[in-house]
Design a protein around this motif. Structure first.
Motif, PDB file in Angstrom:
ATOM      1  N   ARG A  83     -17.221  23.848   7.063  1.00  0.00           N
ATOM      2  CA  ARG A  83     -16.071  23.362   6.307  1.00  0.00           C
ATOM      3  C   ARG A  83     -16.449  22.221   5.375  1.00  0.00           C
ATOM      4  O   ARG A  83     -15.826  21.169   5.389  1.00  0.00           O
ATOM      5  CB  ARG A  83     -14.999  22.876   7.268  1.00  0.00           C
ATOM      6  N   GLY A  84     -17.445  22.435   4.551  1.00  0.00           N
ATOM      7  CA  GLY A  84     -17.852  21.427   3.584  1.00  0.00           C
ATOM      8  C   GLY A  84     -16.939  21.407   2.374  1.00  0.00           C
ATOM      9  O   GLY A  84     -15.959  22.162   2.301  1.00  0.00           O
ATOM     10  N   PRO A  85     -17.263  20.573   1.400  1.00  0.00           N
ATOM     11  CA  PRO A  85     -16.427  20.457   0.190  1.00  0.00           C
ATOM     12  C   PRO A  85     -16.183  21.784  -0.527  1.00  0.00           C
ATOM     13  O   PRO A  85     -15.081  22.028  -1.011  1.00  0.00           O
ATOM     14  CB  PRO A  85     -17.220  19.485  -0.693  1.00  0.00           C
ATOM     15  N   GLN A  86     -17.193  22.666  -0.567  1.00  0.00           N
ATOM     16  CA  GLN A  86     -17.008  23.950  -1.265  1.00  0.00           C
ATOM     17  C   GLN A  86     -15.965  24.813  -0.559  1.00  0.00           C
ATOM     18  O   GLN A  86     -15.164  25.485  -1.206  1.00  0.00           O
ATOM     19  CB  GLN A  86     -18.337  24.734  -1.369  1.00  0.00           C
ATOM     20  N   TRP A  87     -15.979  24.797   0.773  1.00  0.00           N
ATOM     21  CA  TRP A  87     -15.008  25.579   1.529  1.00  0.00           C
ATOM     22  C   TRP A  87     -13.595  25.085   1.216  1.00  0.00           C
ATOM     23  O   TRP A  87     -12.703  25.875   0.944  1.00  0.00           O
ATOM     24  CB  TRP A  87     -15.296  25.466   3.040  1.00  0.00           C
ATOM     25  N   TRP A  88     -13.406  23.771   1.251  1.00  0.00           N
ATOM     26  CA  TRP A  88     -12.085  23.202   0.989  1.00  0.00           C
ATOM     27  C   TRP A  88     -11.661  23.430  -0.460  1.00  0.00           C
ATOM     28  O   TRP A  88     -10.513  23.744  -0.731  1.00  0.00           O
ATOM     29  CB  TRP A  88     -12.050  21.715   1.358  1.00  0.00           C
ATOM     30  N   ASP A  89     -12.592  23.280  -1.388  1.00  0.00           N
ATOM     31  CA  ASP A  89     -12.291  23.522  -2.795  1.00  0.00           C
ATOM     32  C   ASP A  89     -11.787  24.953  -2.986  1.00  0.00           C
ATOM     33  O   ASP A  89     -10.768  25.187  -3.630  1.00  0.00           O
ATOM     34  CB  ASP A  89     -13.542  23.270  -3.651  1.00  0.00           C
ATOM     35  N   THR A 130       0.851  -1.182   0.000  1.00  0.00           N
ATOM     36  CA  THR A 130       0.000   0.000   0.000  1.00  0.00           C
ATOM     37  C   THR A 130       0.884   1.228   0.000  1.00  0.00           C
ATOM     38  O   THR A 130       1.772   1.359   0.837  1.00  0.00           O
ATOM     39  CB  THR A 130      -0.915   0.013   1.240  1.00  0.00           C
ATOM     40  N   LEU A 131       0.638   2.117  -0.952  1.00  0.00           N
ATOM     41  CA  LEU A 131       1.406   3.345  -1.055  1.00  0.00           C
ATOM     42  C   LEU A 131       0.881   4.354  -0.037  1.00  0.00           C
ATOM     43  O   LEU A 131      -0.335   4.567   0.074  1.00  0.00           O
ATOM     44  CB  LEU A 131       1.285   3.926  -2.473  1.00  0.00           C
ATOM     45  N   ILE A 132       1.802   4.950   0.714  1.00  0.00           N
ATOM     46  CA  ILE A 132       1.466   6.012   1.656  1.00  0.00           C
ATOM     47  C   ILE A 132       2.265   7.226   1.233  1.00  0.00           C
ATOM     48  O   ILE A 132       3.490   7.151   1.110  1.00  0.00           O
ATOM     49  CB  ILE A 132       1.855   5.630   3.103  1.00  0.00           C
ATOM     50  N   GLU A 133       1.572   8.322   0.954  1.00  0.00           N
ATOM     51  CA  GLU A 133       2.288   9.527   0.532  1.00  0.00           C
ATOM     52  C   GLU A 133       1.667  10.764   1.139  1.00  0.00           C
ATOM     53  O   GLU A 133       0.486  10.792   1.463  1.00  0.00           O
ATOM     54  CB  GLU A 133       2.315   9.649  -0.995  1.00  0.00           C
ATOM     55  N   VAL A 134       2.495  11.786   1.302  1.00  0.00           N
ATOM     56  CA  VAL A 134       2.027  13.105   1.692  1.00  0.00           C
ATOM     57  C   VAL A 134       2.272  13.989   0.488  1.00  0.00           C
ATOM     58  O   VAL A 134       3.379  14.012  -0.047  1.00  0.00           O
ATOM     59  CB  VAL A 134       2.779  13.640   2.927  1.00  0.00           C
ATOM     60  N   ARG A 135       1.227  14.691   0.051  1.00  0.00           N
ATOM     61  CA  ARG A 135       1.341  15.548  -1.135  1.00  0.00           C
ATOM     62  C   ARG A 135       0.437  16.762  -0.971  1.00  0.00           C
ATOM     63  O   ARG A 135      -0.480  16.760  -0.140  1.00  0.00           O
ATOM     64  CB  ARG A 135       0.972  14.766  -2.386  1.00  0.00           C
ATOM     65  N   PRO A 136       0.667  17.799  -1.782  1.00  0.00           N
ATOM     66  CA  PRO A 136      -0.235  18.953  -1.735  1.00  0.00           C
ATOM     67  C   PRO A 136      -1.648  18.533  -2.152  1.00  0.00           C
ATOM     68  O   PRO A 136      -1.810  17.708  -3.063  1.00  0.00           O
ATOM     69  CB  PRO A 136       0.363  19.920  -2.760  1.00  0.00           C
ATOM     70  N   ALA A 137      -2.648  19.090  -1.507  1.00  0.00           N
ATOM     71  CA  ALA A 137      -4.033  18.801  -1.858  1.00  0.00           C
ATOM     72  C   ALA A 137      -4.358  19.424  -3.207  1.00  0.00           C
ATOM     73  O   ALA A 137      -3.825  20.472  -3.567  1.00  0.00           O
ATOM     74  CB  ALA A 137      -4.976  19.357  -0.795  1.00  0.00           C
ATOM     75  N   LYS A 138      -5.232  18.747  -3.948  1.00  0.00           N
ATOM     76  CA  LYS A 138      -5.740  19.251  -5.222  1.00  0.00           C
ATOM     77  C   LYS A 138      -7.219  19.557  -5.034  1.00  0.00           C
ATOM     78  O   LYS A 138      -7.861  19.001  -4.127  1.00  0.00           O
ATOM     79  CB  LYS A 138      -5.593  18.187  -6.312  1.00  0.00           C
ATOM     80  N   ALA A 139      -7.761  20.380  -5.898  1.00  0.00           N
ATOM     81  CA  ALA A 139      -9.189  20.710  -5.806  1.00  0.00           C
ATOM     82  C   ALA A 139     -10.042  19.436  -5.809  1.00  0.00           C
ATOM     83  O   ALA A 139     -11.055  19.365  -5.115  1.00  0.00           O
ATOM     84  CB  ALA A 139      -9.590  21.648  -6.936  1.00  0.00           C
ATOM     85  N   ALA A 140      -9.610  18.424  -6.543  1.00  0.00           N
ATOM     86  CA  ALA A 140     -10.357  17.159  -6.608  1.00  0.00           C
ATOM     87  C   ALA A 140     -10.406  16.442  -5.253  1.00  0.00           C
ATOM     88  O   ALA A 140     -11.228  15.540  -5.062  1.00  0.00           O
ATOM     89  CB  ALA A 140      -9.733  16.239  -7.657  1.00  0.00           C
ATOM     90  N   ASP A 141      -9.555  16.841  -4.313  1.00  0.00           N
ATOM     91  CA  ASP A 141      -9.519  16.231  -2.979  1.00  0.00           C
ATOM     92  C   ASP A 141     -10.511  16.880  -2.009  1.00  0.00           C
ATOM     93  O   ASP A 141     -10.671  16.410  -0.878  1.00  0.00           O
ATOM     94  CB  ASP A 141      -8.120  16.369  -2.355  1.00  0.00           C
ATOM     95  N   ALA A 142     -11.161  17.952  -2.406  1.00  0.00           N
ATOM     96  CA  ALA A 142     -11.971  18.756  -1.478  1.00  0.00           C
ATOM     97  C   ALA A 142     -13.022  17.932  -0.734  1.00  0.00           C
ATOM     98  O   ALA A 142     -13.169  18.075   0.487  1.00  0.00           O
ATOM     99  CB  ALA A 142     -12.629  19.922  -2.214  1.00  0.00           C
ATOM    100  N   THR A 143     -13.740  17.057  -1.417  1.00  0.00           N
ATOM    101  CA  THR A 143     -14.781  16.261  -0.761  1.00  0.00           C
ATOM    102  C   THR A 143     -14.167  15.316   0.271  1.00  0.00           C
ATOM    103  O   THR A 143     -14.679  15.182   1.385  1.00  0.00           O
ATOM    104  CB  THR A 143     -15.610  15.485  -1.809  1.00  0.00           C
ATOM    105  N   ALA A 144     -13.061  14.678  -0.075  1.00  0.00           N
ATOM    106  CA  ALA A 144     -12.406  13.750   0.854  1.00  0.00           C
ATOM    107  C   ALA A 144     -11.797  14.493   2.043  1.00  0.00           C
ATOM    108  O   ALA A 144     -11.827  13.988   3.172  1.00  0.00           O
ATOM    109  CB  ALA A 144     -11.334  12.949   0.124  1.00  0.00           C
ATOM    110  N   VAL A 145     -11.267  15.686   1.821  1.00  0.00           N
ATOM    111  CA  VAL A 145     -10.723  16.468   2.936  1.00  0.00           C
ATOM    112  C   VAL A 145     -11.869  16.895   3.858  1.00  0.00           C
ATOM    113  O   VAL A 145     -11.745  16.810   5.084  1.00  0.00           O
ATOM    114  CB  VAL A 145      -9.899  17.682   2.443  1.00  0.00           C
ATOM    115  N   ALA A 146     -12.987  17.319   3.292  1.00  0.00           N
ATOM    116  CA  ALA A 146     -14.149  17.707   4.108  1.00  0.00           C
ATOM    117  C   ALA A 146     -14.639  16.529   4.945  1.00  0.00           C
ATOM    118  O   ALA A 146     -14.957  16.685   6.127  1.00  0.00           O
ATOM    119  CB  ALA A 146     -15.275  18.233   3.208  1.00  0.00           C
ATOM    120  N   SER A 147     -14.670  15.351   4.360  1.00  0.00           N
ATOM    121  CA  SER A 147     -15.095  14.146   5.078  1.00  0.00           C
ATOM    122  C   SER A 147     -14.102  13.809   6.197  1.00  0.00           C
ATOM    123  O   SER A 147     -14.494  13.444   7.310  1.00  0.00           O
ATOM    124  CB  SER A 147     -15.210  12.994   4.080  1.00  0.00           C
TER     125      SER A 147
END
Length: 169
Positions: free
Chosen positions: A47-53, A4-21
């Motif tokens: 702090r929903g998906p729109q806020w994170w996006d 299993t790959l474990i990485e730390v990377r900059p968040a992308k707009a596509a990550d907004a829903t997962a970050v909100a969750s």
């Protein structure tokens, strides 16, 4: 045997829903019984998906820890916001989903955020944690943070103590 790959990377707009969750799960776990229920709901719902996006698209520094194909945690950081504290950078938030806590992932996320701040010229750093959040205060102490300030924050009718931990290079 699978890897299993474990990485730390900059968040992308596509990550907004997962970050909100992740934010939702982590905050419920960390603050239930500490922050009054109605206030906690308000903080989470803001702090929903729109806020994170929006935050990610505007260039806020948000890094995510990805475990396989799942966002397990995030850190949000930048310049120190407390003018009274003479430290360059600040980690505003560092949270993991409950099932990923206690496995060393928080340390990886913290180290990556701190490295990013240092590479940006922000050599010293501060993190605030609610005093009643024992897992957080123990985590920052274990990472070598020294307590440098105390303050309080209001959550509706309740005032909660918070402490600042600092690191210098």
């Amino acid at each position: 045997m699978s890897t299993t790959l474990i990485e730390v990377r900059p968040a992308k707009a596509a990550d907004a829903t997962a970050v909100a969750s992740t934010h939702d799960e982590a905050w419920r776990s960390a603050y239930q019984g500490i922050i009054p229920g109605g206030e906690l709901e308000k903080l989470i719902n803001r702090r929903g998906p729109q806020w994170w996006d929006s935050a990610i698209r505007k260039g806020s520094r948000v890094s995510v820890l990805v475990f396989g194909d799942k966002i397990a945690g995030y850190a949000n950081y930048g310049r120190n916001r407390a003018r009274s504290l003479h430290f360059d950078g600040e980690i505003y938030e560092l949270y993991l989903r409950p099932e990923f806590q206690g496995l060393g992932f928080g340390r990886r996320l913290f180290t990556a955020a701190r490295r990013d701040l240092i590479q940006s010229g922000l050599k010293s750093m501060v993190v605030w944690a609610l005093s009643d959040n024992d897992p957080a205060t123990e985590f920052y102490r274990a990472l070598g943070g020294r307590m440098v300030a105390r303050s309080s924050e209001r959550f509706g009718p309740k005032s909660l103590d918070k402490v600042a931990f600092a690191w210098t290079n």
